[in-house]
Design an enzyme around this catalytic site. Structure first.
Site, PDB file in Angstrom:
ATOM      1  N   ARG A  59      14.331  -1.565   2.151  1.00 50.11           N
ATOM      2  CA  ARG A  59      14.280  -0.106   2.047  1.00 50.11           C
ATOM      3  C   ARG A  59      14.777   0.600   3.297  1.00 50.11           C
ATOM      4  O   ARG A  59      15.181   1.753   3.229  1.00 50.11           O
ATOM      5  CB  ARG A  59      12.875   0.343   1.650  1.00 50.11           C
ATOM      6  CG  ARG A  59      12.494  -0.217   0.286  1.00 50.11           C
ATOM      7  CD  ARG A  59      11.212   0.258  -0.298  1.00 50.11           C
ATOM      8  NE  ARG A  59      10.094   0.311   0.610  1.00 50.11           N
ATOM      9  CZ  ARG A  59       8.956   0.936   0.330  1.00 50.11           C
ATOM     10  NH1 ARG A  59       8.792   1.550  -0.824  1.00 50.11           N
ATOM     11  NH2 ARG A  59       7.980   0.952   1.198  1.00 50.11           N
ATOM     12  N   GLU A  96       1.654  -7.807   6.152  1.00 54.72           N
ATOM     13  CA  GLU A  96       0.315  -7.512   5.668  1.00 54.72           C
ATOM     14  C   GLU A  96      -0.103  -8.564   4.641  1.00 54.72           C
ATOM     15  O   GLU A  96      -1.273  -8.860   4.478  1.00 54.72           O
ATOM     16  CB  GLU A  96       0.353  -6.138   4.969  1.00 54.72           C
ATOM     17  CG  GLU A  96      -0.657  -5.165   5.463  1.00 54.72           C
ATOM     18  CD  GLU A  96      -0.570  -3.860   4.708  1.00 54.72           C
ATOM     19  OE1 GLU A  96      -1.619  -3.388   4.298  1.00 54.72           O
ATOM     20  OE2 GLU A  96       0.534  -3.333   4.525  1.00 54.72           O
TER      21      GLU A  96
END
Length: 175
Positions: A59, A96
């Protein structure tokens, strides 16, 4: 359109891609040409003259390539391992929700090119720290890191500041 209005189009997707993760979906922002243009101009307004705008897969590419055009700069991709066709160097990083590796061409920042690194989200800081490491190893002069969205509670800014204390981090929005 005001920047706040453009940023309000980012939607939260809970438990994606794993339970406990709050994913920031930027697709509504990207689908609105006025909002997308507003965000690109906001990023670009914070950048002085640079040789290259570098984007982190995937992104970060969406913003970095458009910012590069806006700033009349080159574009360099930081890609996931095995995706670039020329000789590369890589760096592993924690996410994460796992571990990954990014690479860059060994000559991407030859001759001390000045660069701004762009990504969509700063969370734990692992991806951006890996990109900074690669930029440093290939001779770049990093001016700053810019992100669309910073999730402050995950320690990313602190991780980067500890490893790269001279690097300025700019976020369009922080939560």
């Amino acid at each position: 359109m005001k920047l706040a209005d453009a940023l309000s189009l980012i939607r939260d997707i809970p438990d994606y891609p794993k339970p406990g993760i709050l994913f920031k979906d930027i697709t509504p922002l990207l689908a609105d040409p006025t909002a997308y243009s507003t965000v690109i101009k906001a990023f670009a307004s914070q950048i002085d003259d640079v040789d290259v705008i570098a984007g982190i897969e995937a992104r970060g590419f969406i913003f970095a390539a458009a910012i590069a055009l806006e700033k009349s700069a080159g574009f360099v991709p930081f890609r996931k391992s095995g995706k670039l066709p020329f000789e590369t160097i890589g760096a592993k990083y924690g996410l994460e929700y796992g571990e990954d590796e990014i690479e860059v061409h060994i000559d991407a920042f030859a001759n001390g090119k000045t660069v701004v690194i762009i990504d969509d989200v700063l969370a734990t800081g692992g991806t951006i720290a890996a990109a900074l490491e690669l930029a440093e190893r290939t001779g770049a002069v990093v001016k700053s890191v810019q992100v669309l969205f910073e999730i402050s509670g995950l320690g990313g800014r602190e991780l980067i500041a500890k490893r790269f204390p001279k690097i300025e981090i700019k976020s369009l929005v922080t939560s």
